[in-house]
Scaffold this motif. Structure first.
Motif, short mmCIF file in Angstrom:
data_model
loop_
_atom_site.label_atom_id
_atom_site.label_comp_id
_atom_site.label_asym_id
_atom_site.label_seq_id
_atom_site.Cartn_x
_atom_site.Cartn_y
_atom_site.Cartn_z
N ILE A 190 47.19 156.22 -26.11
CA ILE A 190 48.16 156.52 -25.04
C ILE A 190 48.12 155.42 -23.98
N GLY A 191 46.92 155.04 -23.56
CA GLY A 191 46.79 154.03 -22.51
C GLY A 191 47.36 152.69 -22.94
N CYS A 192 47.11 152.27 -24.17
CA CYS A 192 47.61 150.98 -24.65
C CYS A 192 49.14 150.96 -24.74
N CYS A 193 49.73 152.10 -25.07
CA CYS A 193 51.20 152.16 -25.09
C CYS A 193 51.77 151.86 -23.71
N PHE A 194 51.15 152.40 -22.68
CA PHE A 194 51.63 152.15 -21.32
C PHE A 194 51.32 150.72 -20.86
N VAL A 195 50.21 150.16 -21.34
CA VAL A 195 49.91 148.76 -21.02
C VAL A 195 51.00 147.85 -21.59
N ILE A 196 51.44 148.12 -22.80
CA ILE A 196 52.51 147.33 -23.42
C ILE A 196 53.79 147.46 -22.62
N ILE A 197 54.12 148.68 -22.17
CA ILE A 197 55.31 148.89 -21.34
C ILE A 197 55.20 148.07 -20.05
N PHE A 198 54.03 148.09 -19.45
CA PHE A 198 53.81 147.32 -18.21
C PHE A 198 53.99 145.83 -18.44
N LEU A 199 53.37 145.30 -19.49
CA LEU A 199 53.43 143.86 -19.73
C LEU A 199 54.84 143.41 -20.10
N MET A 200 55.59 144.25 -20.79
CA MET A 200 56.95 143.88 -21.18
C MET A 200 57.94 144.06 -20.03
N GLY A 201 57.70 145.03 -19.18
CA GLY A 201 58.67 145.33 -18.13
C GLY A 201 58.43 144.67 -16.79
N THR A 202 57.21 144.16 -16.56
CA THR A 202 56.86 143.56 -15.28
C THR A 202 56.83 142.05 -15.39
N LYS A 203 57.50 141.38 -14.47
CA LYS A 203 57.49 139.92 -14.45
C LYS A 203 56.25 139.42 -13.71
N GLU A 204 55.76 138.28 -14.13
CA GLU A 204 54.64 137.64 -13.42
C GLU A 204 55.10 137.30 -12.00
#
Length: 376
Positions: free
Chosen positions: A205-219
């Protein structure tokens, strides 16, 4: 600071999706930390480690966390690349967490089940887990002031992160409630299977949200005026001469001590002392977090000043004192009253945590705004 005009996009409120993508970025850390403090000591003692060895494992992780937080913060401040640090930390968290609750990996490789090797293995992965956890936490927190210059957006980002912290904690206890209800712990292997399912479910569950964060958030990349930059770089020793710095640090330390110690030993108490059902290991913490969440939402509607802040924080401390006394005096034959006590513990936790965070947030933002520099 450049971008002070209305045309600067960094001074405008950011969209809801940006807030959402940022807010879910700490879910892996939150759900694993909840499991770590609630069940680690119980898990280690149930599979055969002595209380002393279990304490060594927990201590090794906390020591590693303390050093990693300092050095990670300094490295991120120098080199930036928040998402790289976040991704690397999340990877360490996922691997090491599964290695702790998934069983002793070196023992399986070496075909050696000695308690010394088990303690060393769990301590090593506990340290790695906390290093990764610190890297993820620091990089995620530091991004707030670099994503936007708009104060409203910063509050929204932090609030969203806190909301998903509650979601992560409740999710963990929901998983634990199902696992403890389906799989009965009749042997060491059954206990390891229970916590293995909890760990793997939490990581997934946590890794799914990490992927969402990395894909949706710009540096985040902000531009700072050179004159503002020179003012921002003040010596760290400046803060050690401020009394408020030590006051806030002690409030934070003592509050975290109460909450972490109670969370770590509550599962022991309901099972070993009160001899409640296995489901109580999940229900009692879940009740605490639900009540804490409700009270936290209500506290956001109150206008705060220094006197009111101190009064509510003191009230939380007094409630916790009465709860602690009730727990010590609670007879085993009326152990069901533990659920009622959990309600008041949740209220006390919210009063102490939220009100502690107000002065802490103020001084933290002050330090960040003076010391941290977001590079191009």
């Amino acid at each position: 600071m450049t971008g002070g005009s209305e045309e600067d996009p960094f001074t405008k409120p950011i969209g809801r999706w940006s807030v959402f993508f940022y807010g879910v970025g700490h879910m892996l850390n939150d759900i694993t930390a909840s499991c770590w403090f609630t069940y680690l000591l119980l898990f280690l003692t149930q599979i055969g480690l002595s209380p002393r060895d279990a304490a060594i494992v927990m201590l090794s992780g906390q020591v590693a966390d303390g050093f990693a937080t300092i050095f990670t913060g300094e490295l991120i401040d120098r080199f930036g690349h928040f998402k790289v640090w976040h991704a690397a930390g999340s990877l360490l968290v996922a691997i090491s967490f599964s290695s702790v609750f998934g069983g002793c990996l070196p023992c399986s490789i070496l075909h050696n089940d000695s308690l010394t090797l088990e303690t060393f293995s769990y301590s090593m992965f506990a340290a790695i887990f906390n290093i990764g956890w610190a890297a993820t936490q620091v990089s995620h927190m530091a991004m707030v002031n670099c994503i936007s210059l708009n104060s409203t957006s910063r509050v929204a980002l932090t609030s969203c992160r806190n909301a998903f912290t509650m979601v992560a904690n409740l999710g963990l206890y929901a998983i634990a409630l199902v696992v403890f209800g389906v799989i009965k712990a009749g042997s060491k292997e059954d206990t390891e299977t229970q916590y293995r399912w909890i760990a793997y479910s939490s990581i997934t569950i946590g890794c799914c949200f990490v992927i969402i964060f990395l894909m949706g958030t710009k540096e985040p990349r902000l531009r700072l005026d050179l004159r503002e930059t020179s003012r921002a770089r003040i010596p760290w020793v400046y803060w050690f001469r401020k009394l408020l710095y030590y006051q806030v640090a002690m409030v934070y330390l003592l509050t975290r001590l109460v909450l972490n110690v109670s969370q770590a030993y509550l599962a022991f108490f309901v099972i070993d002392d009160l001899q409640m059902d296995q489901s109580a290991k999940a229900l009692v913490p879940a009740i605490i977090y639900i009540c804490s969440f409700v009270v936290s939402v209500l506290l956001q509607e109150i206008p705060w000043n220094g006197r009111r802040l101190k009064a509510y924080y003191t009230a939380g401390g007094i409630i916790w004192i009465f709860c602690g006394a009730a727990i010590l005096l609670l007879p085993r034959n009326i152990s069901s009253f533990m659920y009622a006590i959990s309600v008041f513990i949740g209220i006390a936790n919210a009063l102490m945590m939220v009100l502690r965070s107000l002065p802490l947030t103020w001084i933290s933002l002050l330090i960040i705004n003076h010391v941290s520099v977001c590079l191009i």
